[in-house]
Design a protein around this motif. Structure first.
Motif, PDB file in Angstrom:
ATOM      1  N   ALA A   9       0.834  -1.208   0.000  1.00  0.00           N
ATOM      2  CA  ALA A   9       0.000   0.000   0.000  1.00  0.00           C
ATOM      3  C   ALA A   9       0.866   1.255   0.000  1.00  0.00           C
ATOM      4  O   ALA A   9       1.950   1.274   0.570  1.00  0.00           O
ATOM      5  CB  ALA A   9      -0.905  -0.013   1.230  1.00  0.00           C
ATOM      6  N   GLU A  13      -2.429   5.346   1.555  1.00  0.00           N
ATOM      7  CA  GLU A  13      -3.342   4.249   1.873  1.00  0.00           C
ATOM      8  C   GLU A  13      -3.118   3.711   3.288  1.00  0.00           C
ATOM      9  O   GLU A  13      -4.024   3.137   3.884  1.00  0.00           O
ATOM     10  CB  GLU A  13      -3.174   3.106   0.869  1.00  0.00           C
ATOM     11  N   ARG A  14      -1.903   3.908   3.806  1.00  0.00           N
ATOM     12  CA  ARG A  14      -1.600   3.458   5.167  1.00  0.00           C
ATOM     13  C   ARG A  14      -1.877   4.546   6.198  1.00  0.00           C
ATOM     14  O   ARG A  14      -1.534   4.406   7.355  1.00  0.00           O
ATOM     15  CB  ARG A  14      -0.138   3.007   5.260  1.00  0.00           C
ATOM     16  N   CYS A  22       7.153   8.733   4.320  1.00  0.00           N
ATOM     17  CA  CYS A  22       6.735   7.463   4.895  1.00  0.00           C
ATOM     18  C   CYS A  22       7.493   6.311   4.252  1.00  0.00           C
ATOM     19  O   CYS A  22       7.886   6.387   3.094  1.00  0.00           O
ATOM     20  CB  CYS A  22       5.243   7.271   4.670  1.00  0.00           C
ATOM     21  N   GLU A  66       3.653  -2.331   9.617  1.00  0.00           N
ATOM     22  CA  GLU A  66       2.505  -2.215   8.721  1.00  0.00           C
ATOM     23  C   GLU A  66       2.949  -2.147   7.263  1.00  0.00           C
ATOM     24  O   GLU A  66       2.330  -2.769   6.389  1.00  0.00           O
ATOM     25  CB  GLU A  66       1.656  -0.995   9.065  1.00  0.00           C
ATOM     26  N   THR A  67       4.028  -1.415   6.976  1.00  0.00           N
ATOM     27  CA  THR A  67       4.525  -1.308   5.609  1.00  0.00           C
ATOM     28  C   THR A  67       4.875  -2.683   5.058  1.00  0.00           C
ATOM     29  O   THR A  67       4.462  -3.052   3.957  1.00  0.00           O
ATOM     30  CB  THR A  67       5.764  -0.398   5.554  1.00  0.00           C
ATOM     31  N   ARG A  70       1.731  -5.163   4.852  1.00  0.00           N
ATOM     32  CA  ARG A  70       0.830  -4.839   3.737  1.00  0.00           C
ATOM     33  C   ARG A  70       1.484  -5.072   2.381  1.00  0.00           C
ATOM     34  O   ARG A  70       0.798  -5.157   1.369  1.00  0.00           O
ATOM     35  CB  ARG A  70       0.324  -3.413   3.870  1.00  0.00           C
TER      36      ARG A  70
END
Length: 78
Positions: A9, A13-14, A22, A66-67, A70
């Motif tokens: 994403a 989107e995150r 990011c 999370e990166t 995802r």
């Protein structure tokens, strides 16, 4: 070499409101991956396991959980 596609994403989107600074992961035209993350070489270099090594031209980069999670579905198996 060029960037072929984003893996996972986008920062927006995150939940990044600006999408400017990011973590991100990209697949390159040569099959390798490029990672944008927080530079943490000085902090983590001495903590590497005994069987890990880093060349002078390499850096340790941290990306959020999370990166990477995802991105999992976009990472090829082979």
């Amino acid at each position: 070499m060029r960037i072929v596609r984003r893996i996972g994403a986008s920062p927006r989107e995150r939940g990044s409101m600006t999408g400017d600074t990011c973590p991100d992961i990209f697949e390159l035209s040569d099959g390798n991956f490029a990672v944008i993350g927080t530079e943490a070489t000085a902090k983590l270099d001495n903590l590497l396991p005994a069987d890990a090594a880093r060349a002078d031209y390499e850096r340790i980069v941290v990306v959020s959980r999370e990166t990477l999670v995802r991105a999992k579905t976009d990472i090829p198996d082979a």
